[in-house]
Motif scaffolding. Structure first.
Motif, PDB file in Angstrom:
ATOM      1  N   PHE A 172      54.378  12.665 -13.279  1.00 32.91           N
ATOM      2  CA  PHE A 172      53.177  13.060 -14.013  1.00 32.91           C
ATOM      3  C   PHE A 172      53.432  12.772 -15.487  1.00 32.91           C
ATOM      4  CE2 PHE A 172      50.929  16.466 -16.348  1.00 32.91           C
ATOM      5  CZ  PHE A 172      49.640  16.238 -15.912  1.00 32.91           C
ATOM      6  N   TRP A 173      52.548  11.998 -16.118  1.00 34.57           N
ATOM      7  CA  TRP A 173      52.667  11.644 -17.533  1.00 34.57           C
ATOM      8  C   TRP A 173      51.581  12.334 -18.341  1.00 34.57           C
ATOM      9  CZ3 TRP A 173      56.229   8.584 -20.018  1.00 34.57           C
ATOM     10  CH2 TRP A 173      57.062   7.802 -19.218  1.00 34.57           C
ATOM     11  N   GLN A 174      51.917  12.758 -19.561  1.00 31.78           N
ATOM     12  CA  GLN A 174      50.952  13.266 -20.534  1.00 31.78           C
ATOM     13  C   GLN A 174      51.097  12.409 -21.783  1.00 31.78           C
ATOM     14  OE1 GLN A 174      52.608  17.341 -19.966  1.00 31.78           O
ATOM     15  NE2 GLN A 174      50.447  17.926 -20.141  1.00 31.78           N
ATOM     16  N   LEU A 175      50.018  11.716 -22.152  1.00 31.36           N
ATOM     17  CA  LEU A 175      50.058  10.747 -23.247  1.00 31.36           C
ATOM     18  C   LEU A 175      49.026  11.110 -24.313  1.00 31.36           C
ATOM     19  CD1 LEU A 175      49.992   7.573 -20.967  1.00 31.36           C
ATOM     20  CD2 LEU A 175      52.013   8.724 -21.854  1.00 31.36           C
ATOM     21  N   PRO A 176      49.447  11.324 -25.558  1.00 31.22           N
ATOM     22  CA  PRO A 176      48.482  11.587 -26.629  1.00 31.22           C
ATOM     23  C   PRO A 176      47.862  10.285 -27.115  1.00 31.22           C
ATOM     24  CG  PRO A 176      50.701  11.648 -27.499  1.00 31.22           C
ATOM     25  CD  PRO A 176      50.825  11.403 -26.016  1.00 31.22           C
ATOM     26  N   LEU A 177      46.535  10.282 -27.249  1.00 40.35           N
ATOM     27  CA  LEU A 177      45.822   9.095 -27.723  1.00 40.35           C
ATOM     28  C   LEU A 177      44.852   9.454 -28.827  1.00 40.35           C
ATOM     29  CD1 LEU A 177      45.449   7.844 -24.225  1.00 40.35           C
ATOM     30  CD2 LEU A 177      45.771   6.170 -25.998  1.00 40.35           C
ATOM     31  N   ARG A 178      44.495   8.431 -29.592  1.00 40.10           N
ATOM     32  CA  ARG A 178      43.485   8.577 -30.635  1.00 40.10           C
ATOM     33  C   ARG A 178      42.596   7.343 -30.594  1.00 40.10           C
ATOM     34  NH1 ARG A 178      43.581   6.657 -35.841  1.00 40.10           N
ATOM     35  NH2 ARG A 178      45.758   6.055 -35.595  1.00 40.10           N
ATOM     36  N   ILE A 179      41.292   7.559 -30.565  1.00 37.90           N
ATOM     37  CA  ILE A 179      40.316   6.472 -30.630  1.00 37.90           C
ATOM     38  C   ILE A 179      39.667   6.564 -32.003  1.00 37.90           C
ATOM     39  CG2 ILE A 179      38.200   5.497 -29.655  1.00 37.90           C
ATOM     40  CD1 ILE A 179      38.978   6.937 -27.007  1.00 37.90           C
ATOM     41  N   SER A 180      39.750   5.480 -32.780  1.00 39.70           N
ATOM     42  CA  SER A 180      39.246   5.559 -34.151  1.00 39.70           C
ATOM     43  C   SER A 180      38.274   4.432 -34.461  1.00 39.70           C
ATOM     44  CB  SER A 180      40.407   5.544 -35.145  1.00 39.70           C
ATOM     45  OG  SER A 180      41.117   4.336 -35.052  1.00 39.70           O
TER      46      SER A 180
ATOM     47  N   PRO B 205      36.532   2.480 -38.013  1.00 37.21           N
ATOM     48  CA  PRO B 205      36.902   2.274 -39.416  1.00 37.21           C
ATOM     49  C   PRO B 205      36.270   3.281 -40.378  1.00 37.21           C
ATOM     50  CG  PRO B 205      36.241   0.195 -38.424  1.00 37.21           C
ATOM     51  CD  PRO B 205      35.956   1.278 -37.423  1.00 37.21           C
ATOM     52  N   GLY B 206      35.131   3.849 -40.030  1.00 38.86           N
ATOM     53  CA  GLY B 206      34.437   4.783 -40.921  1.00 38.86           C
ATOM     54  C   GLY B 206      35.043   6.173 -40.970  1.00 38.86           C
ATOM     55  N   GLY B 207      36.106   6.424 -40.217  1.00 40.54           N
ATOM     56  CA  GLY B 207      36.757   7.729 -40.246  1.00 40.54           C
ATOM     57  C   GLY B 207      36.492   8.572 -39.011  1.00 40.54           C
ATOM     58  N   GLU B 208      35.482   8.201 -38.217  1.00 40.90           N
ATOM     59  CA  GLU B 208      35.215   8.955 -36.997  1.00 40.90           C
ATOM     60  C   GLU B 208      36.330   8.680 -35.995  1.00 40.90           C
ATOM     61  OE1 GLU B 208      31.811   9.362 -33.526  1.00 40.90           O
ATOM     62  OE2 GLU B 208      31.777   7.650 -34.868  1.00 40.90           O
ATOM     63  N   GLN B 209      36.819   9.740 -35.339  1.00 41.10           N
ATOM     64  CA  GLN B 209      37.847   9.545 -34.339  1.00 41.10           C
ATOM     65  C   GLN B 209      37.774  10.619 -33.269  1.00 41.10           C
ATOM     66  OE1 GLN B 209      41.641   9.505 -36.270  1.00 41.10           O
ATOM     67  NE2 GLN B 209      41.775  11.704 -36.437  1.00 41.10           N
ATOM     68  N   ILE B 210      38.357  10.285 -32.125  1.00 39.22           N
ATOM     69  CA  ILE B 210      38.481  11.220 -31.015  1.00 39.22           C
ATOM     70  C   ILE B 210      39.957  11.270 -30.652  1.00 39.22           C
ATOM     71  CG2 ILE B 210      37.917  11.678 -28.601  1.00 39.22           C
ATOM     72  CD1 ILE B 210      35.291  10.164 -29.029  1.00 39.22           C
ATOM     73  N   SER B 211      40.516  12.456 -30.641  1.00 40.28           N
ATOM     74  CA  SER B 211      41.889  12.610 -30.157  1.00 40.28           C
ATOM     75  C   SER B 211      41.796  13.182 -28.745  1.00 40.28           C
ATOM     76  CB  SER B 211      42.706  13.515 -31.078  1.00 40.28           C
ATOM     77  OG  SER B 211      42.098  14.773 -31.207  1.00 40.28           O
ATOM     78  N   LEU B 212      42.714  12.771 -27.877  1.00 37.54           N
ATOM     79  CA  LEU B 212      42.655  13.193 -26.494  1.00 37.54           C
ATOM     80  C   LEU B 212      44.012  13.077 -25.843  1.00 37.54           C
ATOM     81  CD1 LEU B 212      41.641  10.371 -24.203  1.00 37.54           C
ATOM     82  CD2 LEU B 212      41.104  10.095 -26.613  1.00 37.54           C
ATOM     83  N   GLU B 213      44.106  13.558 -24.634  1.00 41.59           N
ATOM     84  CA  GLU B 213      45.313  13.424 -23.837  1.00 41.59           C
ATOM     85  C   GLU B 213      44.950  12.711 -22.546  1.00 41.59           C
ATOM     86  OE1 GLU B 213      47.923  16.471 -21.242  1.00 41.59           O
ATOM     87  OE2 GLU B 213      47.740  16.986 -23.372  1.00 41.59           O
ATOM     88  N   VAL B 214      45.748  11.717 -22.190  1.00 42.42           N
ATOM     89  CA  VAL B 214      45.592  11.034 -20.907  1.00 42.42           C
ATOM     90  C   VAL B 214      46.679  11.577 -19.988  1.00 42.42           C
ATOM     91  CG1 VAL B 214      45.758   8.827 -19.686  1.00 42.42           C
ATOM     92  CG2 VAL B 214      44.617   8.934 -21.880  1.00 42.42           C
ATOM     93  N   GLN B 215      46.275  11.979 -18.789  1.00 38.04           N
ATOM     94  CA  GLN B 215      47.224  12.423 -17.780  1.00 38.04           C
ATOM     95  C   GLN B 215      47.233  11.409 -16.647  1.00 38.04           C
ATOM     96  OE1 GLN B 215      45.934  16.398 -16.711  1.00 38.04           O
ATOM     97  NE2 GLN B 215      47.118  17.291 -18.378  1.00 38.04           N
ATOM     98  N   LEU B 216      48.434  10.979 -16.267  1.00 36.78           N
ATOM     99  CA  LEU B 216      48.603  10.011 -15.185  1.00 36.78           C
ATOM    100  C   LEU B 216      49.410  10.674 -14.072  1.00 36.78           C
ATOM    101  CD1 LEU B 216      49.793   6.970 -17.333  1.00 36.78           C
ATOM    102  CD2 LEU B 216      47.474   7.434 -16.557  1.00 36.78           C
ATOM    103  N   GLU B 217      48.879  10.636 -12.866  1.00 38.56           N
ATOM    104  CA  GLU B 217      49.621  11.109 -11.698  1.00 38.56           C
ATOM    105  C   GLU B 217      49.994   9.886 -10.877  1.00 38.56           C
ATOM    106  OE1 GLU B 217      47.830  14.454  -9.613  1.00 38.56           O
ATOM    107  OE2 GLU B 217      46.711  14.933 -11.439  1.00 38.56           O
ATOM    108  N   CYS B 218      51.299   9.683 -10.654  1.00 41.40           N
ATOM    109  CA  CYS B 218      51.818   8.490  -9.994  1.00 41.40           C
ATOM    110  C   CYS B 218      52.662   8.895  -8.793  1.00 41.40           C
ATOM    111  CB  CYS B 218      52.703   7.700 -10.940  1.00 41.40           C
ATOM    112  SG  CYS B 218      52.141   7.596 -12.650  1.00 41.40           S
ATOM    113  N   ASP B 219      52.530   8.145  -7.688  1.00 39.56           N
ATOM    114  CA  ASP B 219      53.311   8.459  -6.494  1.00 39.56           C
ATOM    115  C   ASP B 219      53.584   7.181  -5.715  1.00 39.56           C
ATOM    116  OD1 ASP B 219      54.433   9.454  -4.149  1.00 39.56           O
ATOM    117  OD2 ASP B 219      52.957  11.054  -3.935  1.00 39.56           O
ATOM    118  N   ALA B 220      54.844   6.746  -5.685  1.00 41.55           N
ATOM    119  CA  ALA B 220      55.216   5.521  -4.967  1.00 41.55           C
ATOM    120  C   ALA B 220      55.053   5.686  -3.465  1.00 41.55           C
ATOM    121  CB  ALA B 220      56.645   5.114  -5.295  1.00 41.55           C
ATOM    122  N   ALA B 221      55.266   6.894  -2.935  1.00 35.31           N
ATOM    123  CA  ALA B 221      55.135   7.132  -1.495  1.00 35.31           C
ATOM    124  C   ALA B 221      53.674   7.118  -1.051  1.00 35.31           C
ATOM    125  CB  ALA B 221      55.785   8.463  -1.117  1.00 35.31           C
TER     126      ALA B 221
END
Length: 132
Positions: free
Chosen positions: A42-50, A52-68
């Motif tokens: 399970f991954w938790q990744l911090p992201l920011r979408i920006s 140029p005018g200064g507007e941005q969204i910060s968020l977290e992406v969660q990834l659930e991975c299973d090879a089986a």
């Protein structure tokens, strides 16, 4: 205690992972991986979408991975916070939260599938997400 204060105030470098028009998606370094077994993580990744005018969204992406069981993979966008200095906005926006299942439903956007592949590896991704 002074060491903790200094390390807590570090600036983390970001890596650009996608761009659409003038909007850019940046991945922070403060990511965590939790292993539940040799095949499942399970991954938790911090992201920011920006913009140029200064507007941005910060968020977290969660990834659930299973090879089986690769089809059980999930990508979730959570803890979205919209910031716009022009409008004086700085608030959490849960209406933008999304999840994509590896079993059914629409495919996640290409940049999210690439992010999943980069962190989980292609073998742990749902087969229908692998066509990048």
């Amino acid at each position: 205690m002074l060491v903790c204060i200094c390390s807590c105030q570090q600036h983390f470098e970001e890596q650009k992972v996608a761009q659409l028009g003038s909007r850019e998606v940046w991945l922070g370094n403060n990511k965590t991986q939790t292993k539940f077994s040799s095949s499942r993580s399970f991954w938790q990744l911090p992201l920011r979408i920006s913009n140029p005018g200064g507007e941005q969204i910060s968020l977290e992406v969660q990834l659930e991975c299973d090879a089986a069981h690769p089809s059980s993979g999930v990508i979730s966008l959570i803890n979205l916070r919209r910031q716009d200095p022009l409008l004086g906005l700085d608030r959490r926006d849960s209406s933008l939260e999304r999840s994509w299942s590896g079993v059914e439903g629409p495919l996640p956007p290409l940049w999210l599938r690439q992010l999943s592949q980069g962190h989980c590896g292609a073998a742990k991704m749902p087969p229908r997400w692998r066509s990048i």
